[in-house]
Design an enzyme around this catalytic site. Structure first.
Site, PDB file in Angstrom:
ATOM      1  N   ARG A   1     -13.134   2.192  -1.060  1.00 20.14           N
ATOM      2  CA  ARG A   1     -12.121   2.962  -1.412  1.00 20.14           C
ATOM      3  C   ARG A   1     -12.582   3.960  -2.195  1.00 20.14           C
ATOM      4  O   ARG A   1     -13.500   3.457  -2.898  1.00 20.14           O
ATOM      5  CB  ARG A   1     -11.735   2.562  -2.377  1.00 20.14           C
ATOM      6  CG  ARG A   1      -9.732   1.229  -1.997  1.00 20.14           C
ATOM      7  CD  ARG A   1      -9.163   2.015  -1.349  1.00 20.14           C
ATOM      8  NE  ARG A   1      -7.691   1.676  -0.680  1.00 20.14           N
ATOM      9  CZ  ARG A   1      -7.654   1.468   1.001  1.00 20.14           C
ATOM     10  NH1 ARG A   1      -8.505   1.534   1.191  1.00 20.14           N
ATOM     11  NH2 ARG A   1      -6.910   0.570   1.379  1.00 20.14           N
TER      12      ARG A   1
ATOM     13  N   ASP B   1     -15.984   7.623   4.059  1.00 22.46           N
ATOM     14  CA  ASP B   1     -14.921   7.280   4.658  1.00 22.46           C
ATOM     15  C   ASP B   1     -13.823   7.159   4.054  1.00 22.46           C
ATOM     16  O   ASP B   1     -12.288   8.026   4.443  1.00 22.46           O
ATOM     17  CB  ASP B   1     -14.710   6.267   5.477  1.00 22.46           C
ATOM     18  CG  ASP B   1     -13.066   6.489   7.329  1.00 22.46           C
ATOM     19  OD1 ASP B   1     -13.214   7.268   6.891  1.00 22.46           O
ATOM     20  OD2 ASP B   1     -12.297   5.516   6.686  1.00 22.46           O
TER      21      ASP B   1
ATOM     22  N   GLU C   1      -9.022  11.661  -2.806  1.00 20.55           N
ATOM     23  CA  GLU C   1      -8.461  12.637  -1.126  1.00 20.55           C
ATOM     24  C   GLU C   1      -6.923  12.864  -0.714  1.00 20.55           C
ATOM     25  O   GLU C   1      -6.541  13.044  -0.390  1.00 20.55           O
ATOM     26  CB  GLU C   1      -8.770  11.171  -0.705  1.00 20.55           C
ATOM     27  CG  GLU C   1      -8.157   9.037  -0.618  1.00 20.55           C
ATOM     28  CD  GLU C   1      -9.206   8.759   0.547  1.00 20.55           C
ATOM     29  OE1 GLU C   1     -10.107   8.257   1.105  1.00 20.55           O
ATOM     30  OE2 GLU C   1      -7.986   7.853   0.728  1.00 20.55           O
TER      31      GLU C   1
ATOM     32  N   HIS D   1     -10.156   9.154   6.041  1.00 21.82           N
ATOM     33  CA  HIS D   1     -10.034   8.054   5.936  1.00 21.82           C
ATOM     34  C   HIS D   1      -9.764   7.488   7.059  1.00 21.82           C
ATOM     35  O   HIS D   1      -8.272   6.755   7.602  1.00 21.82           O
ATOM     36  CB  HIS D   1      -8.759   7.363   4.889  1.00 21.82           C
ATOM     37  CG  HIS D   1      -8.332   6.793   4.422  1.00 21.82           C
ATOM     38  ND1 HIS D   1      -8.469   6.127   3.237  1.00 21.82           N
ATOM     39  CD2 HIS D   1      -8.435   5.034   5.235  1.00 21.82           C
ATOM     40  CE1 HIS D   1      -8.553   4.899   2.451  1.00 21.82           C
ATOM     41  NE2 HIS D   1      -8.523   3.691   4.001  1.00 21.82           N
TER      42      HIS D   1
ATOM     43  N   PHE E   1      -9.740   2.757  10.163  1.00 29.34           N
ATOM     44  CA  PHE E   1      -8.942   1.373  10.150  1.00 29.34           C
ATOM     45  C   PHE E   1      -8.968   2.175  11.525  1.00 29.34           C
ATOM     46  O   PHE E   1      -7.628   1.845  12.445  1.00 29.34           O
ATOM     47  CB  PHE E   1      -7.572   1.758   9.209  1.00 29.34           C
ATOM     48  CG  PHE E   1      -7.165   2.861   9.308  1.00 29.34           C
ATOM     49  CD1 PHE E   1      -7.463   3.979   8.517  1.00 29.34           C
ATOM     50  CD2 PHE E   1      -5.380   2.697  10.526  1.00 29.34           C
ATOM     51  CE1 PHE E   1      -6.453   5.324   9.116  1.00 29.34           C
ATOM     52  CE2 PHE E   1      -5.369   3.734  10.423  1.00 29.34           C
ATOM     53  CZ  PHE E   1      -5.504   4.787   9.751  1.00 29.34           C
TER      54      PHE E   1
END
Ligand code: NAD
Length: 344
Positions: A231, A255, A260, A292, A295
């Site tokens: 995070r 990332d 953000e 981000h 995932f």
């Protein structure tokens, strides 16, 4: 039929949820906007709101959802730092997807590291321009280097295995070290001092907000490479920029970014970006930013969709769910996670 207001919907979300909802069991209202105080009325008439990492589920939003008789907030992610869970207590239930693919995130962390230290992002652009020179592309071997892993849960463990495959020495810091894990745990200060590379795999909490700051950077090795797929708030970005300018930090692979929420997941390619700090970071040759996306694999997306819908089904059929984050214990049967009212 259970009605779901699905905020911050992207094409890839739609595809995976349409597949997981093939039988048409749920009425899903896909909304492109993020959930906030201004948009929560769009959930009118729905039983569930489904949100992601940058939806702002603050106290005022929770109050409005409760007032609209929304019964469940279904996070389609693992982290819940964007939700005021204390405010949700005894007001609304919150479920999450605790694991969907630790491999996706850990592999992305390694992809960022390799790209950065072997200068792949530079050489890709050079060879597309038929520039085959090697000047400025010198990297270093990962073999024999020490990697410090902060957070040794599901993702941290997979990352450790990957690093061991590269012949790296692994040290770790975790607030709750795993027992009998063959991991060398050290204090956080020792981790700063000994690591050539530091990778973050812990949740963001009040306690570790800005754990990377001026003081901790001062304790790190010169040339340290930082990887953050966890995070953004773990890193004080101003201190990071200073650390890079002073040549103390050798490279940063990010990332996630603390500011953000209004930028990531959107196409601003035709715009002037207002965030000077982000623009400065992106301008640096030894910084790689991805938005981000750690995932984002097929496997993770289908696990997210399936688990989110099964969380919703479990909640509405049993009145509680194993993947509950909220601490509103069910009246019958006690806390399914065994917390028994001791969450705060
Ligand atoms: P996990 O719960 O399995 O593991 C987290 C670990 O962090 C645990 O071992 C816990 O003891 C430790 N921890 C908790 N507080 C800590 C602290 N203050 N200092 C050090 N360690 C602490 O979680 P996970 O599935 O491995 O995910 C880790 C994090 O990765 C998530 O919290 C989320 O923020 C992030 N994440 C990012 C993406 C992405 O796409 N970039 C995707 C999924 C998860």
């Amino acid at each position: 039929m259970i009605k779901i207001a699905f905020f911050d919907a992207k094409d890839y979300d739609r595809d995976s949820f349409i597949r997981a909802n093939e039988a048409g069991k749920y009425d899903i209202r896909y909304l492109e906007t993020k959930l906030s105080k201004d948009t929560c009325r769009l959930a009118e008439g729905c039983d569930v709101v489904c949100v992601f990492v940058n939806d702002d589920v603050n106290g005022a939003v929770i109050d409005e959802l409760v007032q609209m008789n929304v019964k469940l907030i279904a996070l389609r992610c693992a982290g819940y730092n964007n939700v005021d869970i204390e405010h949700a207590y005894e007001r609304i239930h919150i479920v999450r997807v605790p694991a969907y693919s630790p491999y996706a995130v850990a592999e992305h962390a390694m992809a960022l590291l390799l790209t950065s230290i072997r200068r792949i992002h530079k050489s890709y652009i050079r060879t597309r321009d038929f520039n085959f020179s090697l000047n400025g592309l010198t990297g270093f071997d990962l073999h024999g280097k020490t990697v410090g892993v902060v957070g040794t849960g599901k993702i941290g463990r997979v990352f450790i295995d990957i690093c061991r495959g590269f012949g790296m020495n692994v040290i770790a810091y975790d607030k709750f070290p795993a027992q009998d894990s063959q991991i060398e745990y050290v204090s956080v200060d020792e981790l700063w001092e000994r690591s050539d590379i530091i990778s973050f795999h812990c949740p963001l909490t009040d306690e570790n907000h800005h754990i990377v700051n001026k003081d901790s950077i001062a304790k790190m090795k010169k040339g340290v490479v930082l990887i953050n797929t966890s995070r953004g708030g773990l890193i004080d970005t101003e201190s990071l920029v200073e650390g890079i300018k002073e040549r103390k930090i050798g490279a940063a692979c990010l990332d996630v970014y603390e500011e953000e929420s209004n930028v990531f997941f959107h196409d601003y390619s035709g715009h002037i970006v207002d965030d000077d700090t982000l623009a400065r970071l992106i301008s640096m040759p030894n910084v790689i930013v991805t938005s981000h996306q750690a995932f984002l694999t097929n496997e993770a997306l289908s696990n997210i969709a399936e688990t989110t819908l099964s969380n919703i089904e479990e909640f509405f059929s049993l009145g509680y769910c194993q993947n509950e984050v909220c601490y509103k214990c069910p009246k019958v049967g006690g806390c399914p996670q065994g917390h028994n009212g001791k969450c705060f």
